[in-house]
Design a protein around this motif. Structure first.
Motif, short mmCIF file in Angstrom:
data_model
loop_
_atom_site.label_atom_id
_atom_site.label_comp_id
_atom_site.label_asym_id
_atom_site.label_seq_id
_atom_site.Cartn_x
_atom_site.Cartn_y
_atom_site.Cartn_z
N MET A 1 0.85 -1.19 0.00
CA MET A 1 0.00 0.00 0.00
C MET A 1 0.88 1.24 0.00
SD MET A 1 -2.84 -1.25 2.83
CE MET A 1 -3.96 0.11 2.48
N ASP A 2 0.45 2.27 -0.72
CA ASP A 2 1.27 3.47 -0.84
C ASP A 2 1.20 4.35 0.40
OD1 ASP A 2 -1.32 4.20 -1.19
OD2 ASP A 2 -1.01 5.33 -3.05
N ARG A 3 0.21 4.12 1.25
CA ARG A 3 0.14 4.84 2.53
C ARG A 3 -0.64 4.01 3.54
NH1 ARG A 3 -4.57 8.36 2.94
NH2 ARG A 3 -5.90 8.21 1.07
N ILE A 4 -0.53 4.39 4.81
CA ILE A 4 -1.18 3.65 5.89
C ILE A 4 -2.64 4.09 5.96
CG2 ILE A 4 -1.13 3.10 8.35
CD1 ILE A 4 1.82 4.02 8.32
N GLN A 5 -3.54 3.19 5.61
CA GLN A 5 -4.95 3.55 5.59
C GLN A 5 -5.79 2.28 5.67
OE1 GLN A 5 -6.34 4.99 1.77
NE2 GLN A 5 -4.68 3.96 0.68
N GLY A 6 -7.08 2.45 5.94
CA GLY A 6 -8.02 1.35 5.92
C GLY A 6 -8.03 0.50 7.17
N VAL A 7 -8.83 -0.57 7.10
CA VAL A 7 -8.99 -1.53 8.20
C VAL A 7 -8.79 -2.93 7.64
CG1 VAL A 7 -10.61 -2.52 9.86
CG2 VAL A 7 -10.54 -0.04 9.51
N TYR A 8 -7.95 -3.70 8.30
CA TYR A 8 -7.57 -5.04 7.82
C TYR A 8 -8.63 -6.07 8.19
CZ TYR A 8 -4.66 -9.21 7.13
OH TYR A 8 -4.16 -10.42 6.72
N VAL A 9 -9.03 -6.91 7.24
CA VAL A 9 -10.00 -7.98 7.46
C VAL A 9 -9.23 -9.24 7.85
CG1 VAL A 9 -11.81 -9.40 6.46
CG2 VAL A 9 -11.64 -6.97 5.85
N GLY A 10 -9.31 -9.62 9.12
CA GLY A 10 -8.58 -10.78 9.59
C GLY A 10 -9.28 -12.08 9.27
#
Length: 531
Positions: free
Chosen positions: A321-330
């Motif tokens: 990813m080009d930047r730190i964003q979003g929420v990870y689906v575990g």
């Protein structure tokens, strides 16, 4: 005639005296204070650090003087006044009487031991009037275990109130009073339009100081502070430095238009009082909860069926990813809403319906604002590229979630987390069953076929699971509750939801007798008036 020397000396002496007198008079005129008149007052003098300082007094003409304050500050002052005048009539003082929960007290009299009944506990809080009919929103912790609720309006009218419904997940509740005339209501604003730095005003009853108004700014948005003690807790707080203290809970947080943008809920403090950190439930979430509580008596909340985690720098780099964003689906629950929409383990949710998602609690709040059956568009990151998925949410009573939910209602375990909750989980691998709900709107109930989990939990082989009971409907009026199994309708056993529907519709009695069974095995009977 020649002037004598003596006469000349006398003349010179008189002249010097005259000059001295004139000089003295001039000096007095120059140095003496101005005479007091109608526009002149004596100025008091005080000592500061050993120096005498004269303090100015306002004169009668000061009102005509040029204002010192900037016009924009005077406009802000007027805005605060208008907000207070608009909002204060809609914020009520709530007094609660409940039974103390501490250990029972015993009194010893020789060899006799006598039980002392628990004392009643009194507490207070605030609430905001939402409807002219008397619906009031407050915090769940304010009315929890209440045996009597008294509401006092700012004009000192008092009413007894009853609880319409509570939602522990958001710490919100709705109570209602039966007023003799329409009540003033708080205009609702859009909390999504708030920005950090915006002015806000808090109105409530701290320390029993009724109708107190304080002001501050929005300090942060989307705060999660882990103060709601519930398995399905949803925290997406507005943080403010407007003074909030005990007694403010359930009160209003409004913008400078006088629109309700939050319900004051908690403070972060080490002293027990205001230290600059207050938290309010945003109105966009509050409206969704309150609407369901008024209509159904409970919140019908949709679930994605995933476990989620933060995206940190290391994870973002690993996912390219080009930047730190979003929420990870575990984890994606098999057969759940996310699974059916095509989401996979390892996806990153970037946005929901165009709204950026950068924290787990933000995703939870966005999903919690929708009912089962509603859809939402997810923008996700997978394998170095963005994709779009449309998800149709499922309710907690969906067959795909039943075993998961049953685990959550059992003994606490660090791996037991609800759908859409942060952290890892081990979802059961049993195949999903049909989750279609049979709605009987004329009767005000929703039924569903029994799952294996239901049969085990209720100890029955046949019947229909009661998914919901519409608040104010015929079944609700009769006293029927949700989360029970309908075993008989009109004295006839019920095989499944469709069978129950047929028996309701074919009954000719004015009142239909139904029998239910609870999870503890006890039965109950209700007479429901025929539509």
């Amino acid at each position: 005639m020649p002037v004598s020397r003596r006469a000349i000396q006398i003349a010179i002496g008189l002249g010097l005296v005259s000059v001295g007198l004139l000089a003295g008079i001039l000096f007095m005129l120059v140095t003496a204070p101005e005479p007091l008149g109608p526009d002149r007052q004596l100025r008091p003098r005080i000592e500061l650090g050993g120096n005498t300082v004269a303090l100015p007094r306002a004169s009668a003409n000061d009102s005509a003087a040029t204002p010192v304050a900037d016009p924009s500050l005077r406009d802000l002052n007027g805005a605060f006044r208008r907000v207070a005048e608009r909002v204060r009539p809609t914020v009520v003082f709530i007094q609660i009487e409940s039974q103390r929960s501490e250990e029972r007290t015993f009194q010893f009299d020789g060899d006799m031991e006598r039980f002392m009944p628990p004392r009643m506990r009194q507490s207070v809080g605030s609430g905001v009037i939402l409807s002219a009919e008397g619906h009031i929103v407050t915090n769940q912790h304010v009315v929890e275990q209440a045996q009597a609720i008294r509401v006092t309006l700012p004009d000192k009218r008092q009413y007894e109130a009853r609880v319409i419904g509570t939602d522990p997940s958001t710490d919100l509740a709705v109570i209602k009073v039966d007023a003799d005339e329409p009540l003033p209501t708080a205009p609702l604003g859009n909390s999504d339009n708030l920005r950090v730095g915006d002015w806000v005003v808090a109105v409530g009853n701290p320390f029993r100081l009724t109708s107190t108004v304080t002001a501050g700014i929005v300090s942060a948005l989307g705060r999660q502070v882990d103060i709601i003690d519930d398995t399905f807790s949803i925290e997406d707080f507005i943080q403010t430095d407007a003074a909030i203290n005990p007694g403010n809970s359930g009160g209003a947080l409004v913008n400078l238009n006088g629109e309700l943008v939050g319900i004051n809920t908690a403070i972060a403090t080490e002293s027990g009082s205001y230290e600059g950190y207050g938290f309010a439930v945003p109105t966009q979430l509050m409206q969704r909860v309150v609407t369901d509580l008024i209509e159904f008596g409970e919140v019908q909340r949709g679930y994605l069926g995933v476990s989620i985690e933060e995206v940190d720098a290391e994870r973002a780099e690993r996912l390219r990813m080009d930047r730190i964003q979003g929420v990870y689906v575990g984890t994606v629950r098999p057969g759940g809403a996310a699974d059916l929409a095509g989401l996979q383990n390892g996806d990153v949710v970037l946005a929901i319906d165009g709204r950026p998602i950068n924290a787990p609690n933000t995703l939870q709040s966005a999903v919690a604002q929708r009912r089962p059956g509603e859809s939402m568009e997810l923008r996700i990151w997978r394998d170095g590229a963005m994709q779009t998925k449309r998800v149709n949410l499922m309710g907690r009573d969906a067959m795909a979630y039943q075993e998961w939910m049953a685990d959550l209602e059992g003994p606490a375990d660090s791996t037991n987390r609800p759908p859409d909750a942060p952290g890892p989980t081990n979802p059961p691998s049993s195949p999903p069953e049909s989750d279609a709900t049979t709605n009987l709107p004329a009767w005000g109930i929703g039924l569903r076929a029994l799952s294996d989990t239901h049969r085990t939990a209720f100890g029955v082989d046949e019947g229909a699971y009661v998914v919901f009971v519409e608040n104010g409907g015929r079944a609700h009026t009769a006293g029927l509750v949700r989360d029970v199994v309908l075993t008989h309708v009109a004295d006839e056993p019920v095989a499944d939801a469709a069978d129950a529907q047929r028996r309701f519709e074919s009954s000719t009695s004015d009142r239909v007798l139904v029998r239910t069974q609870r999870r503890d095995g006890t039965g109950a009977f209700y007479e429901i008036e025929r539509p």
